[in-house]
Design a protein around this motif. Structure first.
Motif, short mmCIF file in Angstrom:
data_model
loop_
_atom_site.label_atom_id
_atom_site.label_comp_id
_atom_site.label_asym_id
_atom_site.label_seq_id
_atom_site.Cartn_x
_atom_site.Cartn_y
_atom_site.Cartn_z
N LEU A 52 0.85 -1.18 0.00
CA LEU A 52 0.00 0.00 0.00
C LEU A 52 0.90 1.24 0.00
O LEU A 52 1.80 1.34 0.83
CB LEU A 52 -0.89 0.02 1.23
CG LEU A 52 -1.83 -1.17 1.43
CD1 LEU A 52 -2.55 -1.07 2.77
CD2 LEU A 52 -2.84 -1.25 0.30
N ARG A 75 -2.96 0.16 -4.07
CA ARG A 75 -2.71 -1.20 -3.60
C ARG A 75 -2.16 -2.05 -4.74
O ARG A 75 -2.67 -1.99 -5.86
CB ARG A 75 -4.00 -1.83 -3.08
CG ARG A 75 -3.81 -3.18 -2.38
CD ARG A 75 -5.15 -3.82 -1.99
NE ARG A 75 -5.91 -4.19 -3.17
CZ ARG A 75 -7.11 -3.67 -3.46
NH1 ARG A 75 -7.67 -2.79 -2.66
NH2 ARG A 75 -7.74 -4.07 -4.54
N TRP A 105 -11.38 -6.38 -1.04
CA TRP A 105 -10.76 -5.81 0.15
C TRP A 105 -11.68 -4.80 0.83
O TRP A 105 -12.42 -4.07 0.18
CB TRP A 105 -9.46 -5.09 -0.23
CG TRP A 105 -8.40 -5.99 -0.74
CD1 TRP A 105 -8.19 -6.36 -2.04
CD2 TRP A 105 -7.40 -6.66 0.03
NE1 TRP A 105 -7.12 -7.21 -2.13
CE2 TRP A 105 -6.60 -7.41 -0.87
CE3 TRP A 105 -7.08 -6.70 1.38
CZ2 TRP A 105 -5.53 -8.18 -0.46
CZ3 TRP A 105 -6.00 -7.47 1.80
CH2 TRP A 105 -5.24 -8.20 0.89
N MET A 153 -11.22 -1.40 2.67
CA MET A 153 -10.17 -0.40 2.67
C MET A 153 -10.51 0.71 3.66
O MET A 153 -11.67 1.14 3.75
CB MET A 153 -9.99 0.20 1.27
CG MET A 153 -9.62 -0.81 0.21
SD MET A 153 -8.00 -1.55 0.49
CE MET A 153 -6.95 -0.11 0.35
N GLU A 157 -13.86 4.30 6.22
CA GLU A 157 -13.67 2.99 5.61
C GLU A 157 -14.69 2.77 4.51
O GLU A 157 -15.81 3.31 4.56
CB GLU A 157 -13.76 1.87 6.65
CG GLU A 157 -15.11 1.72 7.30
CD GLU A 157 -15.14 0.62 8.36
OE1 GLU A 157 -14.13 -0.08 8.54
OE2 GLU A 157 -16.19 0.46 9.00
N ASN A 211 -15.99 -3.97 1.20
CA ASN A 211 -15.90 -4.55 -0.14
C ASN A 211 -17.21 -4.46 -0.91
O ASN A 211 -17.22 -4.45 -2.14
CB ASN A 211 -15.39 -5.99 -0.08
CG ASN A 211 -16.27 -6.91 0.75
OD1 ASN A 211 -17.41 -6.59 1.07
ND2 ASN A 211 -15.74 -8.07 1.09
N ARG A 219 -13.36 4.84 -4.10
CA ARG A 219 -12.40 3.96 -4.74
C ARG A 219 -12.64 3.98 -6.24
O ARG A 219 -13.74 4.30 -6.71
CB ARG A 219 -12.55 2.53 -4.21
CG ARG A 219 -13.90 1.88 -4.50
CD ARG A 219 -14.04 0.56 -3.78
NE ARG A 219 -15.35 -0.05 -4.05
CZ ARG A 219 -15.86 -1.06 -3.35
NH1 ARG A 219 -15.19 -1.58 -2.34
NH2 ARG A 219 -17.05 -1.54 -3.68
N CYS A 248 -3.15 4.17 5.24
CA CYS A 248 -4.09 3.34 4.50
C CYS A 248 -4.02 1.91 5.04
O CYS A 248 -2.92 1.43 5.37
CB CYS A 248 -3.71 3.37 3.02
SG CYS A 248 -4.77 2.41 1.95
N ALA A 265 -5.67 -2.18 4.43
CA ALA A 265 -6.42 -3.10 3.59
C ALA A 265 -6.61 -4.42 4.34
O ALA A 265 -5.64 -4.99 4.85
CB ALA A 265 -5.68 -3.36 2.28
N ARG A 278 -8.78 -8.28 4.18
CA ARG A 278 -9.65 -9.19 3.45
C ARG A 278 -10.88 -9.52 4.29
O ARG A 278 -11.98 -9.70 3.76
CB ARG A 278 -8.90 -10.48 3.11
CG ARG A 278 -7.85 -10.31 2.03
CD ARG A 278 -6.91 -11.47 1.99
NE ARG A 278 -6.15 -11.58 3.23
CZ ARG A 278 -5.19 -12.46 3.46
NH1 ARG A 278 -4.88 -13.33 2.50
NH2 ARG A 278 -4.53 -12.50 4.59
#
Length: 117
Positions: free
Chosen positions: A4, A24, A32, A34, A50, A53, A71, A95, A97, A99
């Motif tokens: 990142l 990223r 992700w 983010m 935030e 996803n 994004r 930043c 990230a 999952r």
């Protein structure tokens, strides 16, 4: 290796605007969550905004209505548009990230934002 890289920090006057970007790379996984965090002088790191996803967004109360997280269509770049900034927004912005929401995830190196006249 997920990487990142933040950019866009700098010095801005109170009431001004700044746009931070987080790029990223190093992964083909796309779903992700983010986030942008910040850590001010002598303060703990805190969540600023935030984007999950699925596209839902959340903001800290202190920035709601002033900051916008977004994004690009690929999801590989996440921006933080900062409007009407205040001296208390001065911090290093990071930043993040993830999952999955219950993991720490990956961090960028941070970018300094200083709000001062």
């Amino acid at each position: 290796q997920v990487r990142l890289v933040e950019s866009g920090g700098g010095l801005v006057q109170p009431g001004g605007s700044l746009r931070l970007s987080c790029a990223r790379s190093g992964t083909t996984f796309t779903l992700w969550h983010m986030s942008w965090y910040r850590q001010g002088p002598g303060k703990q790191r805190e969540l600023v905004a935030e984007i999950l996803n699925g596209g839902a967004t959340n903001y800290a109360a202190s920035v709601k209505g002033r900051f916008t997280i977004s994004r690009d269509i690929t999801g590989n770049t996440v921006d933080l548009q900062m409007n009407n900034v205040k001296p208390e927004d001065t911090a290093v912005y990071y930043c993040n990230a993830r999952r999955y929401l219950n993991e720490a995830g990956f961090w960028g190196q941070g970018t300094q934002v200083t709000v001062s006249s």
